[in-house]
Design a protein around this motif. Sequence first.
Motif, PDB file in Angstrom:
ATOM      1  N   PRO A 126       0.847  -1.188  -0.010  1.00 55.10           N
ATOM      2  CA  PRO A 126       0.139  -0.014  -0.106  1.00 55.10           C
ATOM      3  C   PRO A 126       0.949   1.298   0.012  1.00 55.10           C
ATOM      4  O   PRO A 126       1.908   1.335   0.425  1.00 55.10           O
ATOM      5  N   GLN A 150      -6.125   2.387   7.507  1.00 54.76           N
ATOM      6  CA  GLN A 150      -5.727   1.404   6.450  1.00 54.76           C
ATOM      7  C   GLN A 150      -5.023   0.129   7.001  1.00 54.76           C
ATOM      8  O   GLN A 150      -5.335  -0.847   6.701  1.00 54.76           O
ATOM      9  N   SER A 156      -8.377   0.240   0.818  1.00 48.53           N
ATOM     10  CA  SER A 156      -7.906   1.754   0.524  1.00 48.53           C
ATOM     11  C   SER A 156      -8.698   2.816   1.277  1.00 48.53           C
ATOM     12  O   SER A 156      -9.794   2.324   1.541  1.00 48.53           O
ATOM     13  N   TYR A 208      -4.736  10.136  -0.389  1.00 53.05           N
ATOM     14  CA  TYR A 208      -5.192   8.863  -0.537  1.00 53.05           C
ATOM     15  C   TYR A 208      -4.393   7.738  -0.022  1.00 53.05           C
ATOM     16  O   TYR A 208      -3.019   8.044  -0.175  1.00 53.05           O
ATOM     17  N   LEU A 210      -3.734   3.960  -0.641  1.00 53.21           N
ATOM     18  CA  LEU A 210      -4.322   3.156  -1.834  1.00 53.21           C
ATOM     19  C   LEU A 210      -3.361   1.644  -1.832  1.00 53.21           C
ATOM     20  O   LEU A 210      -2.290   1.628  -1.476  1.00 53.21           O
ATOM     21  N   SER A 211      -4.479   0.781  -2.172  1.00 53.88           N
ATOM     22  CA  SER A 211      -3.823  -0.668  -2.070  1.00 53.88           C
ATOM     23  C   SER A 211      -3.150  -0.839  -3.482  1.00 53.88           C
ATOM     24  O   SER A 211      -3.578  -0.240  -4.455  1.00 53.88           O
TER      25      SER A 211
END
Length: 294
Positions: A126, A150, A156, A208, A210-211
């Motif tokens: 991530p 997270q 995400s 953000y 994010l994965s």
Amino acid sequence: MPARVRTAVIPAAGLGTRFLPATKAQPKEMLPVLDRPAIEYVVEEAAAAGIDDVLIVTSRGKHAIEDHFDHMPELEAELERKGKSEALERVVALAELARVHTVRQAEPRGLGHAVSMAADHVGDAPFAVLLPDDLMVDDAALLRGMLAAQAEHGGSVVALKRVAPEEISAYGCPRVEPVDESLVRIFEVVEKPEPEEAPSDLAVTGRYVLSPGIFDALANVTPGKGGEIQLTDALELLGKTEPVYGWVFTEGRHDVGTPLDHLRASIELALDRDDLGPELGAFLADVVRRRDLR
Ligand code: G1P
């Protein structure tokens, strides 16, 4: 337990058309907000949240960004020679703030495309994305909260802020369901909807976590709004196979993406500073009185 977020990706390849002609020959991200370029606040925020690996997505004409975060031996030697120790400390600390890398986005094909440029660097972990049009002056509280969410929930996490209906068409806008106090689950995201088509009053703002699954999603979306590869479209696609959450926040954001927003942010940030605030406050009060602005 999900892997730790190690990298912050900062998309900085845009042409800065909202700021012409100031941005004709210099990167928008280097425009100063008070005494520092905007992007310095963003790299500091990442470092404050414990992320010291930074990947900046650049394009032609953006070399000043790399120079800003690098050592400059001749400047450091000169400051040393002149005994300017405070300035020396600042420029050295800046070069050591984070490990700053760059990757080029050759064509302006949208935010999603810019983020996809980070795939090789990020790998299967991530990562955070920080848009440098948004300055968060909250000691990285928002980013820290998102990283914690997270780490706890996986998937995400996208920063969301409530905005007035007439503002929503400047943002990505999700349909959500609540999870807990700050967290919602995102099911659909519309990029820059008209107010009557907006699925909520929540605006995707420039943070953000994010994965790595986002890279597959980005590879599978077709050009969306404005003919660009949109990050929002990839988030919606990703949400079909793994959770995408929203972290709703209220405080600390300053938009520096347009000249007026930039000026507003500069005034607010200066008023918060001990070395600038009192004098600027007195000046503003005087301007209001002289021009009869009340
Ligand atoms: C981008 C995204 C949008 C998001 C916004 C946040 O738009 O496409 O979904 O809400 O950033 O600042 P831009 O501001 O680059 O047009």
